[in-house]
Design a protein around this motif. Structure first.
Motif, PDB file in Angstrom:
ATOM      1  N   ILE A   1      32.327 -13.118  22.945  1.00  0.00           N
ATOM      2  CA  ILE A   1      31.624 -12.540  21.796  1.00  0.00           C
ATOM      3  C   ILE A   1      30.424 -11.778  22.337  1.00  0.00           C
ATOM      4  O   ILE A   1      29.480 -12.380  22.851  1.00  0.00           O
ATOM      5  CB  ILE A   1      31.189 -13.633  20.812  1.00  0.00           C
ATOM      6  N   ILE A   2      30.464 -10.461  22.196  1.00  0.00           N
ATOM      7  CA  ILE A   2      29.487  -9.609  22.873  1.00  0.00           C
ATOM      8  C   ILE A   2      28.399  -9.113  21.929  1.00  0.00           C
ATOM      9  O   ILE A   2      28.674  -8.489  20.908  1.00  0.00           O
ATOM     10  CB  ILE A   2      30.192  -8.416  23.540  1.00  0.00           C
ATOM     11  N   ASP A   3      27.159  -9.400  22.291  1.00  0.00           N
ATOM     12  CA  ASP A   3      25.939  -8.808  21.721  1.00  0.00           C
ATOM     13  C   ASP A   3      25.771  -8.973  20.223  1.00  0.00           C
ATOM     14  O   ASP A   3      25.273  -8.081  19.537  1.00  0.00           O
ATOM     15  CB  ASP A   3      25.840  -7.326  22.094  1.00  0.00           C
ATOM     16  N   GLN A   4      26.124 -10.141  19.710  1.00  0.00           N
ATOM     17  CA  GLN A   4      25.921 -10.388  18.282  1.00  0.00           C
ATOM     18  C   GLN A   4      24.506 -10.924  18.066  1.00  0.00           C
ATOM     19  O   GLN A   4      24.289 -12.076  17.701  1.00  0.00           O
ATOM     20  CB  GLN A   4      27.004 -11.323  17.750  1.00  0.00           C
ATOM     21  N   GLN A   5      23.564 -10.022  18.281  1.00  0.00           N
ATOM     22  CA  GLN A   5      22.144 -10.343  18.214  1.00  0.00           C
ATOM     23  C   GLN A   5      21.505  -9.669  16.998  1.00  0.00           C
ATOM     24  O   GLN A   5      22.050  -8.725  16.435  1.00  0.00           O
ATOM     25  CB  GLN A   5      21.471  -9.870  19.500  1.00  0.00           C
TER      26      GLN A   5
ATOM     27  N   PRO B   1      10.562  -3.251  28.252  1.00  0.00           N
ATOM     28  CA  PRO B   1       9.683  -4.132  27.465  1.00  0.00           C
ATOM     29  C   PRO B   1       9.578  -3.779  25.988  1.00  0.00           C
ATOM     30  O   PRO B   1       9.298  -4.650  25.167  1.00  0.00           O
ATOM     31  CB  PRO B   1       8.323  -3.999  28.153  1.00  0.00           C
ATOM     32  N   ASP B   2       9.832  -2.525  25.608  1.00  0.00           N
ATOM     33  CA  ASP B   2       9.714  -2.148  24.197  1.00  0.00           C
ATOM     34  C   ASP B   2      11.055  -2.168  23.468  1.00  0.00           C
ATOM     35  O   ASP B   2      11.145  -1.760  22.316  1.00  0.00           O
ATOM     36  CB  ASP B   2       9.042  -0.779  24.062  1.00  0.00           C
ATOM     37  N   SER B   3      12.093  -2.672  24.092  1.00  0.00           N
ATOM     38  CA  SER B   3      13.411  -2.768  23.470  1.00  0.00           C
ATOM     39  C   SER B   3      13.446  -3.925  22.480  1.00  0.00           C
ATOM     40  O   SER B   3      12.796  -4.957  22.683  1.00  0.00           O
ATOM     41  CB  SER B   3      14.478  -2.993  24.545  1.00  0.00           C
ATOM     42  N   VAL B   4      14.249  -3.764  21.417  1.00  0.00           N
ATOM     43  CA  VAL B   4      14.445  -4.882  20.486  1.00  0.00           C
ATOM     44  C   VAL B   4      15.187  -6.033  21.162  1.00  0.00           C
ATOM     45  O   VAL B   4      15.190  -7.151  20.649  1.00  0.00           O
ATOM     46  CB  VAL B   4      15.203  -4.458  19.208  1.00  0.00           C
TER      47      VAL B   4
ATOM     48  N   LEU C   1      17.488 -12.535  19.692  1.00  0.00           N
ATOM     49  CA  LEU C   1      18.095 -13.773  19.190  1.00  0.00           C
ATOM     50  C   LEU C   1      19.478 -13.499  18.601  1.00  0.00           C
ATOM     51  O   LEU C   1      19.737 -12.423  18.070  1.00  0.00           O
ATOM     52  CB  LEU C   1      17.209 -14.392  18.109  1.00  0.00           C
ATOM     53  N   PHE C   2      20.342 -14.494  18.662  1.00  0.00           N
ATOM     54  CA  PHE C   2      21.672 -14.376  18.068  1.00  0.00           C
ATOM     55  C   PHE C   2      21.575 -14.292  16.547  1.00  0.00           C
ATOM     56  O   PHE C   2      20.671 -14.881  15.935  1.00  0.00           O
ATOM     57  CB  PHE C   2      22.552 -15.568  18.443  1.00  0.00           C
ATOM     58  N   GLN C   3      22.524 -13.599  15.939  1.00  0.00           N
ATOM     59  CA  GLN C   3      22.644 -13.617  14.489  1.00  0.00           C
ATOM     60  C   GLN C   3      22.968 -15.063  14.095  1.00  0.00           C
ATOM     61  O   GLN C   3      23.871 -15.677  14.678  1.00  0.00           O
ATOM     62  CB  GLN C   3      23.749 -12.673  14.037  1.00  0.00           C
ATOM     63  N   PRO C   4      22.250 -15.626  13.140  1.00  0.00           N
ATOM     64  CA  PRO C   4      22.412 -17.060  12.831  1.00  0.00           C
ATOM     65  C   PRO C   4      23.853 -17.484  12.548  1.00  0.00           C
ATOM     66  O   PRO C   4      24.291 -18.535  13.012  1.00  0.00           O
ATOM     67  CB  PRO C   4      21.529 -17.261  11.598  1.00  0.00           C
TER      68      PRO C   4
END
Length: 188
Positions: free
Chosen positions: A12-16, A59-62, A71-74
């Motif tokens: 599961i890729i990049d579900q942030q 450093p300024d990336s989300v 953070l992962f999507q809850p």
């Protein structure tokens, strides 16, 4: 459709949370729901799964460490005991330990879902195929965003996604839909 051997690991890729902040048209509005269905299926079957998240070096990336966007999507967050790997580039195999994690467990196949279709999904699927893993990409559990092509022509998210899937189909991976995958493995 026939699927041989066990399903392998679900990647599961990049579900942030940061990916939800992009203000561009996207495709597959139900992709997260389909990812959730597949995740539940893998959990119930006790099949291996890996949550992969992008941690930016900017450093300024989300997606920078410590930012809420990293953070992962809850609803798709890993549970205790589920494998989490971090990457700093699109390809989840680069400097993450993913290949070793799969090999020491004798996992020979992967199922890839997530974002972005032409970026992290495609890069990871290409490496998986090149490394000899049986690779499947679930097209309707992946998504991307509209962008201009190299010549500057605007492309819809559907066009970008469809080209990424076409790039993978046959040479690097088998591209299929979530319902096809679940139907084929419903008896496992």
């Amino acid at each position: 459709m026939t699927l041989q051997n066990a399903p392998g690991a679900l990647l599961i890729i990049d579900q942030q949370q940061g990916i939800q902040r992009l203000d561009r048209p996207r495709n597959n509005p139900d992709a997260e729901r389909r990812i959730g269905v597949l995740l539940d299926h893998w959990r119930q079957a006790r099949w291996p799964l890996v949550h992969i998240r992008h941690i930016s070096r900017e450093p300024d990336s989300v997606f920078a460490p410590g930012q809420p966007g990293a953070l992962f999507q809850p609803e798709l967050a890993p549970r205790e005991g589920e494998q989490v790997l971090e990457k700093n580039v699109p390809d989840a195999f680069i400097n993450s330990g993913l290949e070793r994690w799969l090999r020491v467990r004798d996992i020979a196949s992967v199922v890839i879902v997530g974002v972005a279709s032409e970026n992290s999904v495609e890069a990871t699927a290409r490496s998986a195929g090149n490394l000899g893993f049986v690779t499947r990409v679930v097209a309707d559990a992946c998504y991307t965003f509209a962008k201009a092509d190299f010549a500057g022509r605007p492309r819809s998210a559907e066009e970008v996604h469809d080209m990424a899937m076409a790039n993978l189909q046959g040479e690097y991976a088998q591209v299929l839909l979530a319902d096809e995958l679940l139907a084929a493995w419903s008896t496992l």
